[in-house]
Write an enzyme that holds these catalytic residues in place. Structure first.
Site, mmCIF file in Angstrom:
data_model
loop_
_atom_site.group_PDB
_atom_site.id
_atom_site.type_symbol
_atom_site.label_atom_id
_atom_site.label_comp_id
_atom_site.label_asym_id
_atom_site.label_seq_id
_atom_site.Cartn_x
_atom_site.Cartn_y
_atom_site.Cartn_z
ATOM 1 N N GLY A 10 93.887 11.441 9.675
ATOM 2 C CA GLY A 10 92.997 10.983 10.733
ATOM 3 C C GLY A 10 93.527 11.373 12.093
ATOM 4 O O GLY A 10 94.221 12.368 12.238
ATOM 5 N N LEU A 11 93.221 10.550 13.082
ATOM 6 C CA LEU A 11 93.647 10.796 14.462
ATOM 7 C C LEU A 11 93.235 12.183 14.940
ATOM 8 O O LEU A 11 94.024 12.902 15.539
ATOM 9 C CB LEU A 11 95.157 10.628 14.604
ATOM 10 C CG LEU A 11 95.679 9.193 14.517
ATOM 11 C CD1 LEU A 11 97.178 9.185 14.655
ATOM 12 C CD2 LEU A 11 95.062 8.334 15.591
ATOM 13 N N CYS A 12 92.028 12.572 14.602
ATOM 14 C CA CYS A 12 91.562 13.852 15.141
ATOM 15 C C CYS A 12 90.141 13.688 15.665
ATOM 16 O O CYS A 12 89.264 14.473 15.362
ATOM 17 C CB CYS A 12 91.672 14.967 14.114
ATOM 18 S SG CYS A 12 91.136 14.493 12.488
ATOM 19 N N GLY A 13 89.941 12.633 16.433
ATOM 20 C CA GLY A 13 88.657 12.448 17.088
ATOM 21 C C GLY A 13 87.552 12.239 16.079
ATOM 22 O O GLY A 13 87.741 11.600 15.053
#
Lengths: 133, 293
Positions: free
Chosen positions: B87-90
């Site tokens: 995750g952590l990709c907008g």
């Protein structure tokens, strides 16, 4: 001699692109040479060496494993599954791969596994023979 | 009113977060460059493959193999949803999932059966909530540093095996096309039956079209080329996805770093203000105490 356009591509990258005089390719029904104005042909390839004669008398050799050759009015294109210039093949690694493949063949339980292993071994040995020494 | 100690703690934790997001941004930038070169290197093969296939398919007038023409049915759809492992990709994962979800709901609305093949864990996590029973399989590519053709080939072979077993009729691939660092376009691409773009940039040949010679035969070549084409399409999608993911992460982390900076600034002002207020308050206490004497 007249030149024509030749391209050799593998899924990972474009290996060769340029004007050449002749190309010898290992077709599945026998080796064939392509010169300028060759009739349109499409064929599958078997593992082997593609020898590319560039205009200045040099011959570049590349190993290909499986793929397609497409000769048309625009030039000659090889779509190889695996391809590498002969000079870049690591002989030591290849030998160990062959050894592993032989062991796989010995260990193979089912007919399916045995067939896959022997196919792989044949391809590797073809490659080994192409590299020579 | 938070105490001074609370404020100090808050500032230092935001600073720590900022350091992490900044590092992630730089890592994503480095990975993006690699992913981009890989995607670009794979482009020629896919393009040649397309033009060879277009040439070949032009010669096939009726029928042809099922991978090209389909099996005549349209009842069961397979959706291959390729997303990231992390995750952590907008909005990268969500936008692919959203597109897939719209498709699923539309197909289900038309009374068709939908099967989902997830590539990448994040898409699976999001789709599982709504379509748990429709998901056939999850393929994880975690731990792979660089996606090789073999990985794509494996997925391609799996899809073909399912098709040959009659498990579905139409296959569509969902992935994100990499346009630039800030723009990734979620895309749906039909895999089976193969969609072949008309070959417009083929050199126009004067006079009668030269007839191709086929070795061994046209059908044999086509039946070998089509499965390969599917693997190539999957490979291309995975590479585009990898580049998109890093691009999306880079801009998401850039935003996060900037936000953290803003927050630190605000909290520091607040901290200074309450510190001064406290000093003033103490002074007033001392002075008024002295005056009272």
């Amino acid at each position: 001699m007249a030149a024509f356009h030749f391209e050799l591509v593998s899924p990972e990258k474009l290996l060769f692109s340029g004007d050449v005089e002749s190309v010898v390719a290992p077709g599945s029904e026998g080796q064939f040479t392509v010169l300028k104005d060759h009739a349109p042909v499409m064929t599958t390839l078997k593992p082997g060496v593609v020898a590319v004669a560039t205009g200045d008398g040099k011959v570049e050799k590349l190993f290909v494993r499986g793929g397609f050759a497409d000769v048309n009015a625009g030039g000659f294109t090889i779509l190889a599954e695996v391809a590498a210039p002969l000079g870049e093949i690591d002989i030591a690694k290849l030998d160990s791969d062959i050894k592993n493949a032989k062991e796989d063949l010995g260990d193979a339980k089912s007919d399916e596994a045995r067939r896959a292993a022997s196919e792989k071994l044949a391809q590797l040995e073809e490659m080994r023979a192409a590299v020579g020494a | 009113m938070p105490s001074l100690k609370d404020l100090r703690n808050r500032i230092s934790s935001v600073k720590a977060t900022q350091k992490i997001t900044k590092a992630m941004q730089m890592v994503a930038a480095a990975k993006l460059r690699r992913a981009q070169t890989a995607a670009e290197a794979a482009r020629p093969y896919a393009e040649r493959m397309e033009s060879v296939l277009a040439n070949l398919a032009a010669g096939v007038t009726t029928g042809g193999p099922q991978l090209l023409a389909g099996n005549g049915k349209d009842g069961v759809h397979l959706l291959v949803v390729a997303t990231a492992e992390r995750g952590l990709c907008g909005a990268f994962n969500s936008s692919i999932v959203r597109l897939a979800r719209e498709h699923i709901l539309r197909l289900q609305g038309q009374g068709k059966t939908v099967k989902i093949l997830c590539v990448g864990k994040k898409g699976y996590d999001q789709l599982r909530r709504q379509f748990e029973k429709d998901i056939v399989e999850l393929i994880e590519l975690r731990g792979l540093k660089q996606i090789g053709f073999e990985n794509a080939d494996e997925i391609g072979k799996k899809i073909i095996a399912m098709f040959e077993a009659g498990e579905f009729d139409v296959a569509t691939l969902f992935f994100s096309k990499f346009k630039s660092v800030i723009a990734q376009i979620p895309t749906a691409q039909q895999l089976i039956p193969a969609q072949i773009a008309a070959n417009e940039n083929a050199p126009a040949v004067e006079g009668p079209q030269p007839s191709y010679e086929y070795e061994p035969g046209q059908d044999e070549i086509l039946s070998e080329l089509l499965p390969r084409n599917i693997s190539v399409q999957v490979f291309r999608a995975l590479l585009e996805n990898a580049a998109s993911e890093q691009g999306a992460r880079m801009s998401a982390m850039d935003n996060a770093t900037r936000n953290a900076g803003d927050m630190i600034k605000k909290q520091t002002t607040l901290y200074n203000r309450s510190r001064q207020a406290m000093i003033t308050k103490e002074l007033i206490e001392i002075i008024s105490g002295a005056e009272a004497l």
